[in-house]
Design an enzyme around this catalytic site. Sequence first.
Site, PDB file in Angstrom:
ATOM      1  N   ASN D  13      40.219  24.120  19.888  1.00 37.86           N
ATOM      2  CA  ASN D  13      40.739  25.073  20.680  1.00 37.86           C
ATOM      3  C   ASN D  13      42.183  25.602  19.896  1.00 37.86           C
ATOM      4  OD1 ASN D  13      42.146  26.849  22.605  1.00 37.86           O
ATOM      5  ND2 ASN D  13      42.106  25.427  24.112  1.00 37.86           N
ATOM      6  N   PHE D  14      41.982  26.716  19.422  1.00 39.16           N
ATOM      7  CA  PHE D  14      43.082  27.463  18.772  1.00 39.16           C
ATOM      8  C   PHE D  14      44.474  27.556  19.553  1.00 39.16           C
ATOM      9  CE2 PHE D  14      40.843  29.131  14.638  1.00 39.16           C
ATOM     10  CZ  PHE D  14      40.280  27.759  14.435  1.00 39.16           C
ATOM     11  N   LYS D  15      44.231  27.621  20.748  1.00 43.65           N
ATOM     12  CA  LYS D  15      45.247  28.026  21.784  1.00 43.65           C
ATOM     13  C   LYS D  15      46.146  29.416  21.505  1.00 43.65           C
ATOM     14  CE  LYS D  15      45.672  23.602  24.275  1.00 43.65           C
ATOM     15  NZ  LYS D  15      46.370  22.653  24.694  1.00 43.65           N
ATOM     16  N   HIS D  97      40.017  26.649  31.325  1.00 42.30           N
ATOM     17  CA  HIS D  97      40.853  25.564  30.774  1.00 42.30           C
ATOM     18  C   HIS D  97      42.105  25.395  31.659  1.00 42.30           C
ATOM     19  CE1 HIS D  97      43.772  24.010  27.985  1.00 42.30           C
ATOM     20  NE2 HIS D  97      42.723  23.702  27.169  1.00 42.30           N
ATOM     21  N   GLU D 145      39.339  17.073  31.205  1.00 35.75           N
ATOM     22  CA  GLU D 145      40.629  17.081  30.483  1.00 35.75           C
ATOM     23  C   GLU D 145      41.417  16.803  31.568  1.00 35.75           C
ATOM     24  OE1 GLU D 145      41.313  19.571  26.527  1.00 35.75           O
ATOM     25  OE2 GLU D 145      41.387  20.912  28.199  1.00 35.75           O
ATOM     26  N   ILE D 150      47.112  16.301  28.178  1.00 30.86           N
ATOM     27  CA  ILE D 150      46.947  17.317  27.225  1.00 30.86           C
ATOM     28  C   ILE D 150      48.368  17.361  26.371  1.00 30.86           C
ATOM     29  CG2 ILE D 150      46.810  19.895  26.845  1.00 30.86           C
ATOM     30  CD1 ILE D 150      44.767  19.988  29.232  1.00 30.86           C
ATOM     31  N   GLY D 185      44.793  14.698  24.605  1.00 34.51           N
ATOM     32  CA  GLY D 185      45.393  13.660  23.522  1.00 34.51           C
ATOM     33  C   GLY D 185      44.489  13.034  22.661  1.00 34.51           C
ATOM     34  N   ALA D 206      42.841  20.219  20.401  1.00 30.31           N
ATOM     35  CA  ALA D 206      43.564  21.500  19.990  1.00 30.31           C
ATOM     36  C   ALA D 206      44.838  20.739  19.163  1.00 30.31           C
ATOM     37  CB  ALA D 206      44.373  22.136  21.351  1.00 30.31           C
ATOM     38  N   SER D 207      45.803  20.550  19.809  1.00 29.07           N
ATOM     39  CA  SER D 207      47.247  20.270  18.941  1.00 29.07           C
ATOM     40  C   SER D 207      47.183  19.386  17.723  1.00 29.07           C
ATOM     41  CB  SER D 207      48.070  20.038  19.812  1.00 29.07           C
ATOM     42  OG  SER D 207      48.048  18.745  20.406  1.00 29.07           O
TER      43      SER D 207
END
Lengths: 229, 229, 229, 229
Positions: D13-15, D97, D145, D150, D185, D206-207
């Site tokens: 997920n590029f957010k 989301h 999630e 997150i 996470g 993502a992150s």
Amino acid sequence: MKPQLQPPLIIINFKTYLEATGKRAVELAKQAEKISKETSTSIVVAPQFVDIKAVAEAVEIPVFAQHLDPIKPGSYTGHVLVDSIKQAGAVGTLINHSERQLKLTDIDAIIKIAKEHDLISCVCTSKPSISAAVAYLNPDIISIEPPELIGTGVAVSMEQPEAVTNTLKLVRKVNNEAVILCGAGISHGEDVKVSLKLGAQGVLVASAIVKSNDSYTIIREFAYATKTH
Amino acid sequence: MKPQLQPPLIIINFKTYLEATGKRAVELAKQAEKISKETSTSIVVAPQFVDIKAVAEAVEIPVFAQHLDPIKPGSYTGHVLVDSIKQAGAVGTLINHSERQLKLTDIDAIIKIAKEHDLISCVCTSKPSISAAVAYLNPDIISIEPPELIGTGVAVSMEQPEAVTNTLKLVRKVNNEAVILCGAGISHGEDVKVSLKLGAQGVLVASAIVKSNDSYTIIREFAYATKTH
Amino acid sequence: MKPQLQPPLIIINFKTYLEATGKRAVELAKQAEKISKETSTSIVVAPQFVDIKAVAEAVEIPVFAQHLDPIKPGSYTGHVLVDSIKQAGAVGTLINHSERQLKLTDIDAIIKIAKEHDLISCVCTSKPSISAAVAYLNPDIISIEPPELIGTGVAVSMEQPEAVTNTLKLVRKVNNEAVILCGAGISHGEDVKVSLKLGAQGVLVASAIVKSNDSYTIIREFAYATKTH
Amino acid sequence: MKPQLQPPLIIINFKTYLEATGKRAVELAKQAEKISKETSTSIVVAPQFVDIKAVAEAVEIPVFAQHLDPIKPGSYTGHVLVDSIKQAGAVGTLINHSERQLKLTDIDAIIKIAKEHDLISCVCTSKPSISAAVAYLNPDIISIEPPELIGTGVAVSMEQPEAVTNTLKLVRKVNNEAVILCGAGISHGEDVKVSLKLGAQGVLVASAIVKSNDSYTIIREFAYATKTH
């Protein structure tokens, strides 16, 4: 006919604090009423929807709703109809509090609904430019509350005096009638005094009073502060 | 302790109709109470937030809120706190009515809040698959209401009987306890009878009763219809 | 540096019409560009988010987004970041279109974000008082569109000329720089001419062009109408 | 025809991270594609709306949107139409989301829209009961999630393994087909391995990837982890 409020003005927002729910809402409103009478100060209480009627029946000081929906009577399950709060005894309403922000067109619509029903409209704003924008929609009261200070105990009048003075400057260019209050972090009588010195015509307060162990003393301190600035 | 409701069940949603606001909310609730006692029928009334207390003090039949916010006591100006409706005398709440739809996580949160406060939760759904989804969240009541029929006078039980039967079939796969109601367009005693024949355990009604010139007669007709199906 | 748009101005809102999605968005933008060059008219196109890049690469006329979220880079799945639309080639954005209405504080925040990124901000409003309120937030463009006329083919300039003239009157009291457009129902060259005669500096249009069988002819008619008023 | 994804599955997920916006979105997608091919791992990328087309043209791995609006073609300025993302090359979409939560009826509507357009639907949920509720709406993928994890770097598979196992247990009672992922996470290959051991069929991340100084290495670590559990 719409009731008149004589500034300086203290509006106590009960929010959804347990300390100001149900019977405790009525008790707090009675304290406010007692001080209002003793000190000849305009004090308004804004309890939760459910408590409006009991509070309005228990006290003679003005009672505001905390919010109103931009609806007409009809099929709006779970919404707040102007007639319901008015019949319960409210004489005004907060609009667009930072915890209940609204679309621009809804702010406009609610101000008009309030006017049509002789209710006092008090629109909350977060900064001077937004206060000025709102001034064009002709609410009765504009209350500037920088959201970052709400509930902090750090008073807008001390920390961001220019939020108050710039609101006054910008609003007065287009609107000479709206009562202008300030709020956020107001905790001491001194905060109230400084607010009035800056030009505000009163304060919008919540936690400092509602969460206090001795709300009576705090309200009285605020009321006296409006006398001596 | 959470009150028990004995199906078949009639829930009257007052919405924000003027005919069911303020004193007229109390009067309508008294009619419902009278019929409830005369006919030994479970009738619930769901007035506006502001009217909950006066209604709950005036009648002994169960009173529901029309909505509840997924919040805890605190800084939520303009929101509806569970404690406020409970202290006012509500014993349950509608959740996710088609006129007040909620995020999935909020539906879940409100059901839990209701449970923790011994309030009856009644989640409204628009179709069988959504009823089944909601069944997993364990509300006390699920009410299927196809939104396209709400307020039309064309009853779900007549026009979309499969919405009711499929809701029953899907929900019962995972949840044997939830009371299942149907609503939307219920206008005549016959609509109620057919609803119960289809397997529903009661009805959720609004305009047919609230907007009627003779709501007493209509409520009684509904109550008797639950006896004779 | 923020691009300059020379009024009179025609902004074509592609909405989410299939006729202006994907390749058809590019084709429509090329028609607009051709007419813009032939007639030396300022024409802006506002395609869907997904189509911004392809459109901006295909044409030299200005491309606007239809909306922007008031966010910074970070964890905002499913939102629209200013950097994404700017890097794709947009030079401006619509804000608060009646089909995508925003909270007052978000309108303010988005105008500021646009300014910081040298994007042109075009705030849509529904009536003169709201136009005046918005004027205080200093957007580059204000477009008055009475929502009840959108998509009707009945032009605001014909049906509610006072919406345009009152917007001009109120906005100009506080803001001399914002370009003022009108929209809703604009269908013929004559509607454009009348808009300009009323004092508007251009128009915001959608269905009359996008849904037309011959959008080229309609755009050209609109472009010429800006020349001859 | 709807594309088939072979689990185990990694969705990135590029957010709205700057590190995954515009050209950098394309670069990151190319890294993912390279590793996908080298390791024969199913890797999906979910860029911002504006970047979908450029990413889908640059890589052969599946591209998802981050959100979709429950609308048909028409007058929905500023919304995301299924046709726009499909024509741009997306083969699926995230839904609900935790940073873009939706009403229950909208989740249902979007799943149906995706199905009708042969797009893969991936619904995000916050807890097992909500996963089970969503399972009844028949999405292709369910991704659990817990929102409190997150972006923390503390992996759901380590910290709340029962969120994964209970999701599996509840969902499988009613739905044997949905692919079940977990997220929140996930930071190390080991987190991925444990996720798969718990029964998840892949991860949503993502992150840990997007914000990494060496995203290539991290993606590869994740891909290998799916091979060796």
